[in-house]
Motif scaffolding. Structure first.
Motif, short mmCIF file in Angstrom:
data_model
loop_
_atom_site.label_atom_id
_atom_site.label_comp_id
_atom_site.label_asym_id
_atom_site.label_seq_id
_atom_site.Cartn_x
_atom_site.Cartn_y
_atom_site.Cartn_z
N GLU A 90 7.37 -8.78 -5.57
CA GLU A 90 6.16 -8.03 -5.86
C GLU A 90 6.48 -6.56 -6.06
O GLU A 90 7.15 -5.94 -5.24
CB GLU A 90 5.14 -8.18 -4.72
CG GLU A 90 3.83 -7.49 -5.02
CD GLU A 90 2.75 -7.73 -3.99
OE1 GLU A 90 1.85 -6.87 -3.88
OE2 GLU A 90 2.79 -8.76 -3.28
N VAL A 91 5.96 -6.00 -7.16
CA VAL A 91 6.17 -4.58 -7.47
C VAL A 91 4.85 -3.83 -7.62
O VAL A 91 4.85 -2.60 -7.75
CB VAL A 91 7.03 -4.38 -8.73
CG1 VAL A 91 8.44 -4.92 -8.51
CG2 VAL A 91 6.38 -5.01 -9.95
N GLY A 92 3.73 -4.55 -7.61
CA GLY A 92 2.45 -3.89 -7.76
C GLY A 92 1.31 -4.86 -7.52
O GLY A 92 1.49 -6.07 -7.57
N ARG A 93 0.14 -4.28 -7.27
CA ARG A 93 -1.04 -5.10 -6.97
C ARG A 93 -2.29 -4.32 -7.36
O ARG A 93 -2.36 -3.11 -7.15
CB ARG A 93 -1.04 -5.42 -5.48
CG ARG A 93 -2.19 -6.26 -5.00
CD ARG A 93 -2.03 -6.58 -3.52
NE ARG A 93 -0.95 -7.53 -3.33
CZ ARG A 93 -1.06 -8.65 -2.63
NH1 ARG A 93 -2.18 -8.94 -2.02
NH2 ARG A 93 -0.03 -9.46 -2.50
N ARG A 110 1.83 -0.74 -15.59
CA ARG A 110 2.34 0.44 -14.91
C ARG A 110 3.44 0.14 -13.88
O ARG A 110 4.44 0.86 -13.83
CB ARG A 110 1.22 1.23 -14.26
CG ARG A 110 1.76 2.53 -13.60
CD ARG A 110 0.70 3.50 -13.29
NE ARG A 110 0.02 3.83 -14.55
CZ ARG A 110 -1.17 4.36 -14.62
NH1 ARG A 110 -1.84 4.61 -13.54
NH2 ARG A 110 -1.70 4.63 -15.78
N PRO A 111 3.30 -0.88 -13.02
CA PRO A 111 4.37 -1.12 -12.04
C PRO A 111 5.73 -1.34 -12.68
O PRO A 111 6.76 -0.90 -12.16
CB PRO A 111 3.92 -2.38 -11.31
CG PRO A 111 2.44 -2.39 -11.47
CD PRO A 111 2.18 -1.80 -12.83
N GLU A 114 7.06 2.09 -14.09
CA GLU A 114 7.52 2.98 -13.03
C GLU A 114 8.93 2.60 -12.56
O GLU A 114 9.66 3.45 -12.05
CB GLU A 114 6.54 2.96 -11.85
CG GLU A 114 5.24 3.64 -12.20
CD GLU A 114 4.17 3.50 -11.12
OE1 GLU A 114 4.41 2.79 -10.11
OE2 GLU A 114 3.10 4.09 -11.29
N LEU A 115 9.30 1.34 -12.71
CA LEU A 115 10.63 0.90 -12.30
C LEU A 115 11.69 1.15 -13.36
O LEU A 115 12.88 1.14 -13.06
CB LEU A 115 10.62 -0.61 -11.97
CG LEU A 115 9.79 -1.00 -10.75
CD1 LEU A 115 9.69 -2.50 -10.64
CD2 LEU A 115 10.41 -0.41 -9.49
#
Length: 116
Positions: A90-93, A110-111, A114-115
């Motif tokens: 998981e990298v975003g929610r 976006r998540p 950003e990585l």
């Protein structure tokens, strides 16, 4: 609402790990319920975002009324909830995102940006 083409792939507890959990690259998973009014409002927008993403990202759907174990595994407390995964992590929610293309597009992409 009938959707001519479903760009959001449904997954179940039986298919989740094979289709989502072990997938390399970015994935967005919508945890939803068919009785959820916000989920119904989000559906056409999510379809549009998934169609636009095409092969860039995969968008999947989990019906938490049927797959409660997946909801527990991902600690889903309300619907709709979008969980973004990269290589199974998981990298975003986004919980209860506004059903507009811009908000949903940003929540899904976006998540991963950003990585990068």
């Amino acid at each position: 609402m009938t959707v001519a083409t479903d760009f959001v792939r449904p997954v179940t507890g039986e298919t989740f790990d094979a289709l989502v959990g072990t997938r390399s690259g970015p994935v967005a998973v919508e945890f939803m319920s068919y009785g959820c009014e916000h989920c119904r409002l989000l559906e056409p927008v999510l379809q549009e975002v998934a169609e636009t993403l095409g092969s860039q990202e995969a968008v999947f759907r989990v019906n938490i009324a049927v797959d409660q174990e997946l909801a527990k595994r991902y600690q889903i407390e309300g619907t709709p909830t979008l969980v973004m995964l990269l290589n199974g992590e998981e990298v975003g929610r986004a919980v209860g995102p506004d059903p507009s293309v811009k908000v949903l597009w940003d929540a899904v992409t976006r998540p991963f940006e950003e990585l990068a």
